[in-house]
Write an enzyme that holds these catalytic residues in place. Structure first.
Site, PDB file in Angstrom:
ATOM      1  N   LYS A 140       0.860  -1.187   0.000  1.00 38.84           N
ATOM      2  CA  LYS A 140       0.000   0.000   0.000  1.00 38.84           C
ATOM      3  C   LYS A 140       0.893   1.232   0.000  1.00 38.84           C
ATOM      4  CE  LYS A 140      -1.524   2.713   3.065  1.00 38.84           C
ATOM      5  NZ  LYS A 140      -1.413   3.989   2.330  1.00 38.84           N
ATOM      6  N   CYS A 165      13.969  10.505   6.929  1.00 35.72           N
ATOM      7  CA  CYS A 165      14.028   9.967   8.305  1.00 35.72           C
ATOM      8  C   CYS A 165      15.427  10.044   8.886  1.00 35.72           C
ATOM      9  CB  CYS A 165      13.583   8.510   8.330  1.00 35.72           C
ATOM     10  SG  CYS A 165      11.955   8.273   7.671  1.00 35.72           S
ATOM     11  N   GLU A 186      11.169  15.208  15.367  1.00 38.62           N
ATOM     12  CA  GLU A 186      11.632  15.477  13.999  1.00 38.62           C
ATOM     13  C   GLU A 186      10.914  16.697  13.430  1.00 38.62           C
ATOM     14  OE1 GLU A 186      12.294  11.800  11.059  1.00 38.62           O
ATOM     15  OE2 GLU A 186      10.398  11.722  12.097  1.00 38.62           O
ATOM     16  N   GLU A 240      10.607   0.727  10.315  1.00 37.35           N
ATOM     17  CA  GLU A 240      11.590   1.794  10.130  1.00 37.35           C
ATOM     18  C   GLU A 240      10.859   3.080  10.467  1.00 37.35           C
ATOM     19  OE1 GLU A 240      13.011   4.840   8.979  1.00 37.35           O
ATOM     20  OE2 GLU A 240      13.139   4.208   6.869  1.00 37.35           O
TER      21      GLU A 240
HETATM   22  C1  SIN Z   1      14.118   7.503   4.757  1.00 36.40           C
HETATM   23  O1  SIN Z   1      14.279   8.638   5.072  1.00 36.40           O
HETATM   24  O2  SIN Z   1      13.138   6.891   5.157  1.00 36.40           O
HETATM   25  C2  SIN Z   1      15.067   6.784   3.854  1.00 36.40           C
HETATM   26  C3  SIN Z   1      16.225   7.552   3.465  1.00 36.40           C
HETATM   27  C4  SIN Z   1      17.271   6.766   2.730  1.00 36.40           C
HETATM   28  O3  SIN Z   1      17.140   5.571   2.465  1.00 36.40           O
HETATM   29  O4  SIN Z   1      18.263   7.370   2.388  1.00 36.40           O
END
Ligand code: SIN
Length: 484
Positions: free
Chosen positions: A172, A281, A385, A247
């Site tokens: 999804k 992230c 964040e 993640e």
């Molecule tokens: C992410 O920010 O979720 C992934 C970033 C990356 O793989 O460089």
């Protein structure tokens, strides 16, 4: 261009006929309509993945790898088209989008290589009449829930190792960016993807998770997104003991020691922080600089940040595109207002940017790349964040203090530091609590390395051989051997 779900090898609309519109975040123009699918489509995708599993898992690894390599090849062949589509729905600059397509393709080729070498083991037995063998088997039907910030790479990072291991999958994509995922699926079909091995359903996130966790055939879910959603998925997965890879959010520290190459550190920060307008992230959110070089390092950084060009991602030379939606830019506004209230000094940026375009009216969703001084633990941006092109800094005196600051949040995805002292590099890399440490390295992302976090940043690793561990079970076979 397809815009439907991929279920059992066919691109189909929702049976209800309902659709949702995908908008360009730079100018709010509609890009395409995709199905607003219901439970029926999700259930059919699970059926398809489940029916395809016995044959796919029995397909020789070398053939599964061949499919993934062909698929990656088609992505590279069409990288310009795919990048334009990604920029239209996600906003990132075209050059970054094309880089992401290559990054996504590399997850497929890396998974192909892993598939060909995935092996079990034969262990020395303590008994004469017994042999111990451990084999790796695919877990079964898997589901992927992917984010909007890297719509192709995060999907490839999940589907590559899943299919390489012999699992089948339904995915999804995020509702903001489904088109990149559908375009990838179309190339998978062109590459010879057997029916049902990979399926895509565009639908409401809560409906998707309720349906997959309610079906015992789904044995594994891989999610990239926020920590609160990760927690909810863990609770939903508890009933059927579904394996999870999570993640989740990061809150990366970036440390600059007085012995660092300050230019390299400034360059590393630009690369890691301002990629995708800070909507990554692993991008740094907290900058700590040793007091003796604080002013000098901040000055070099400010000069680089001020040069970053803001505008729609499809305009030549733009480095900072729009934020994904109004909620995202309001969060940045809130973090900046809060930082100012706590006494932060704005060295550059600190407000929304107003780029102009000749031919269209742009959305008010651009933020000027921002450098703040005076980061304090009480500030919102020290705790959560920001997910925007903003970095705030504070000085530190000693190595121990720097490590304490780096480890001062419950998150632990990425972290970065710059030093020329070899022993310090080892000490600090070992002491930082994070799944990823960049030592004199701002660009840590690569398909061959283990990617994932600790603490509230989640668990599970994506990339390299570690990725296939997440999609396989180890089976122990004890074989009795009779004496002659
Ligand atoms: C992410 O920010 O979720 C992934 C970033 C990356 O793989 O460089």
């Amino acid at each position: 261009m397809q815009t439907g779900n991929l279920i059992n090898g066919e691109f189909v609309q929702a049976a209800s006929g309902n659709t949702v519109t995908v908008f360009n975040p730079a100018d709010d123009m509609p890009v395409a309509e995709v199905p607003d699918s219901g439970e029926g489509e999700i259930a059919r995708a699970i059926d398809a993945a489940s029916e395809a599993f016995p044959k796919w898992s029995a397909t020789p690894a070398i053939e599964r790898a061949g499919l993934l390599r062909r698929w990656a090849g088609f992505m590279l062949r069409d990288s310009e088209r795919l990048a334009a589509l990604m920029t239209a729905e996600q906003g990132k600059p075209l050059a970054e989008a094309e880089g992401e397509i290559k990054y996504a393709a590399s997850f497929l080729t890396d998974a192909a290589a892993q598939a060909e070498t995935l092996s079990g083991s034969v262990v020395p037995s303590p008994k004469q009449d017994m042999r111990i063998t451990a084999i790796r088997q695919p877990v079964g039907v898997c589901a992927a829930i992917t984010p909007w910030n890297f719509p192709s790479a995060m999907l490839a990072r999940k589907l590559g190792p899943a299919l390489a291991s012999g699992c089948t999958m339904l995915a999804k994509p995020a509702h903001e960016t489904p088109l990149s995922a559908i375009a990838m699926a179309e190339l998978g079909v062109e590459a010879g993807l057997p029916k049902g091995v990979f399926n895509i359903v565009t639908c409401d996130a809560k409906l998707f998770s309720a349906t997959i966790f309610g079906d015992r055939r789904v044995r594994k879910v891989s999610f990239t997104g926020s920590t609160p959603v990760g927690r909810t998925l863990m609770k939903q997965g508890a009933e059927n003991l579904v394996r999870l890879s999570l993640e989740l959010g990061g809150h990366a520290p970036f440390l600059i020691f007085e012995d660092a190459d300050l230019d390299a550190a400034a360059e590393g920060l630009i690369v890691s922080k301002f990629r995708n307008a800070g909507q990554t992230c692993i991008c740094p959110n907290r900058l700590y600089i040793q007091a003796s070089v604080y002013d000098e390092a901040m000055d070099r950084l400010r000069k680089k940040i001020e040069k970053l060009k803001v505008g729609p991602g499809d305009v030549e030379g733009v480095q900072i595109g729009p934020l994904i939606n109004d909620k995202a830019i309001k969060k940045v506004d809130r973090h900046i207002a809060d930082a100012k209230q706590h006494g932060a000094e704005v060295l550059c940026g600190g407000e929304r940017a107003k780029p102009q375009a000749k031919d269209r009216t742009l959305a008010d969703r651009f933020y000027a790349p921002t450098l703040l001084s005076g980061l304090k633990p009480a500030m919102a941006m020290a705790k959560e964040e920001t997910f925007g092109p903003v970095i705030a800094a504070a000085p530190f005196d000693t190595e121990a203090e720097a490590i304490g600051l780096a480890n001062s949040t419950p998150y632990g995805l990425a972290s970065y530091f710059y030093t020329r002292d070899h022993s310090r590099a080892i000490r600090v890399a070992e002491a930082i609590r994070a799944g990823i440490v960049g030592v004199n390295s701002g660009g840590v992302s690569t398909a061959q390395a283990p990617f994932g976090g600790v603490g509230l940043s989640g668990y599970g690793r994506e990339g390299g051989p570690w990725a296939l561990d997440e999609y396989t079970d180890v089976k122990y076979i004890s074989t009795g051997v009779a004496e002659r």
